[in-house]
Enzyme design. Structure first.
Site, PDB file in Angstrom:
ATOM      1  N   TYR A  52      80.297  -8.026 -20.025  1.00 27.99           N
ATOM      2  CA  TYR A  52      79.206  -8.615 -19.702  1.00 27.99           C
ATOM      3  C   TYR A  52      79.486  -9.162 -18.197  1.00 27.99           C
ATOM      4  CZ  TYR A  52      74.877 -11.246 -19.161  1.00 27.99           C
ATOM      5  OH  TYR A  52      73.755 -11.721 -18.742  1.00 27.99           O
ATOM      6  N   LYS A  78      77.347  -7.895 -14.661  1.00 25.63           N
ATOM      7  CA  LYS A  78      76.598  -8.855 -13.673  1.00 25.63           C
ATOM      8  C   LYS A  78      77.133  -8.866 -12.470  1.00 25.63           C
ATOM      9  CE  LYS A  78      73.110  -9.045 -16.651  1.00 25.63           C
ATOM     10  NZ  LYS A  78      71.807  -8.306 -16.085  1.00 25.63           N
TER      11      LYS A  78
END
Length: 261
Positions: free
Chosen positions: A163, A167
């Site tokens: 994750y 980002k």
């Protein structure tokens, strides 16, 4: 009205941060396309905005599917005649766990929702912005992309490795888009929120139910002493969508209370 009459798509707007952004922008005069894969939530949000006197309609689309993103943009053009701002808020995460325990399927979904969606929004959104009538003097009217990234892309923590990487990709991609699209007066910025225990993905980020102990652990890293709210992020999005930010592109606004670790 800081975004009066602007045609704005907000993805993942059926709840959480997206709902806050859509509500805030509508209150400032924007014509909102509420997008979500959850038809019931998206419809409720669009109805809530109109009941408060704003302009909104719901359009279902999976932001990982090119045909559906194309249809989303086409529906926006039919409804409003133009596209001024594309807010890429839809996001996903794997559960907080050691990186080698994340399945390939989970990895693929994280990157599809968080990164591929940015590509598809540009693929179909940029031509729509290029078609906006020029400004006085023949300058391109352009448009604006606002990509919701995360402090995780700058200061990653263990347990959310893939994750975090997605980002980080959103942040770098936003800066590159801004450099490439700037000559056409298309601005691209991103917002980096900190952990919010009240969003639908909070338990995944935390690795389990957000109980008192987990809340305290996260809160201890935020010097301003509270978690971010949907309105905190929405206010940053409002600025970036407005003409007040006409010379702001390629930047990230960190809405994180000065999170230090």
């Amino acid at each position: 009205m800081r975004v009066q009459g602007k045609s704005i798509i907000v993805t993942g707007a059926g709840s959480g941060i997206g709902a806050g952004i859509a509500t805030r922008l509508a209150a400032e005069g924007a014509r909102i396309i509420v997008n979500d894969i959850d038809c019931a939530a998206g419809t409720r949000m669009a109805r809530s905005i109109t009941e408060q006197g704003g302009q909104a309609r719901f359009e279902e689309a999976d932001m990982t599917r090119s045909d559906q993103v194309r249809a989303l943009v086409a529906a926006t053009l039919r409804a409003h005649g133009r596209l001024d701002v594309f807010v890429n808020n839809a996001g996903w995460t794997h559960r907080n766990r050691p990186m080698l325990e994340v399945s390939e399927e989970e990895f693929d979904r994280v990157y599809a929702v968080n990164v591929k969606s940015i590509y598809l929004s540009a693929l179909h959104g940029v031509p729509a912005m290029r078609a906006n009538p020029p400004l006085a003097g023949g300058l391109p009217a352009g448009g604006s992309f606002i990509n919701i990234a995360s402090t995780a892309g700058l200061r990653p923590r263990p347990g959310l490795t893939w994750y975090n990487g997605s980002k980080g990709a959103v942040i770098t991609t936003s800066k590159s888009m801004a450099a490439e699209l700037g000559p056409e007066n298309i601005r691209v910025n991103c917002i980096n929120p900190v952990f919010n225990p009240d969003t639908g993905l909070a338990a995944e980020f935390a690795g389990g139910p957000v109980d008192g102990a987990r809340r305290a652990r996260f809160l201890a890293t935020i010097p301003l002493g509270r978690f971010s709210t949907a309105m905190d992020v929405a206010n940053a999005a409002l600025y970036l969508a407005s003409d007040e930010a006409a010379f702001v592109s390629g930047t990230c606004i960190e809405v994180d209370g000065a999170r230090c670790v």
